[in-house]
Design an enzyme around this catalytic site. Sequence first.
Site, PDB file in Angstrom:
ATOM      1  N   GLU A   1       0.877  -1.176   0.000  1.00 50.76           N
ATOM      2  CA  GLU A   1       0.000   0.000   0.000  1.00 50.76           C
ATOM      3  C   GLU A   1       0.908   1.217   0.000  1.00 50.76           C
ATOM      4  OE1 GLU A   1      -3.074   2.397   2.859  1.00 50.76           O
ATOM      5  OE2 GLU A   1      -3.284   0.216   2.787  1.00 50.76           O
TER       6      GLU A   1
ATOM      7  N   CYS B   1      -2.410   7.466   3.279  1.00 41.30           N
ATOM      8  CA  CYS B   1      -2.309   6.680   2.041  1.00 41.30           C
ATOM      9  C   CYS B   1      -3.554   6.817   1.180  1.00 41.30           C
ATOM     10  CB  CYS B   1      -2.081   5.208   2.379  1.00 41.30           C
ATOM     11  SG  CYS B   1      -0.594   4.903   3.337  1.00 41.30           S
TER      12      CYS B   1
END
Length: 269
Positions: free
Chosen positions: A191, A225
């Site tokens: 990620e 993120c």
Amino acid sequence: MHIKKNVNTLMAYELLKILKKNKKKIAEKIKKDTNKKLKDALAEVNSSINILNYAILQYAKIKTNYTAFKLQNSIGKIFFEPVGCVAFITPWNYPLLTIFERLPFALLAGCNIILKPSEFTPNFNNLLKKILHKNKILNNQIKVLLSKDNKEGKLLTYDKNVDMISFVGSAKTAKNIVRQTSYSLKKISLELGGKNTAIILDKDFNVNFIDNIIFGIFENSGRACVAISKILVNEKIYDDFLQYLQKRIIKKFLNKNIYERKILKFEKN
């Protein structure tokens, strides 16, 4: 819903108890390391608890094996098995949440787990290791690796006894991980920095909708993120939307003088 009772659910419930019991302590350590507000740190802990609860409920629905097909002379069966040992390398900005977006599912699958949290959250890391390692049920299943040396992360990616790497962080580090894990053909989950997009198709947007978009990029100073860093807007409503967005940003986050000095600029692409 009936929850399967086995060693996996036993460990998951133990983990749930630990989070609930130490909620305030964990939040205080997150606050100290990341300089977040206590309410934001508590929200992170609560979100982690919610994910763990969700994983436990979903686990009850999973079949460990089933028959895929039956033919006259053959039967096809599918069996679900744990990957093995999973190492989680996670960042400082959401030290608990980035772990619990992943750990509950690996734990319930029966995997052994190594946690390598960021060296920039030492107070949180020390508490995490303390509360997990003193639990007799979880001690042999989850290990917390404390190190300021980035060579420790490299050892995990090369080690043949580690079957999977789950990484949250920069694209630069991810490229190194991909190269390093190729020697032992590990499974990897990455990620990386988010460049997520909000799409506005018509003029039926409201205050809450706009505020959610603003929150998507300003939350945690953009260090997320899943941050929204791009907005695609229908050309017919572009000007109205832009004006409304500017006003809301100024009202919620900025000084009016900034707008008057035209420091805040938006370009139409």
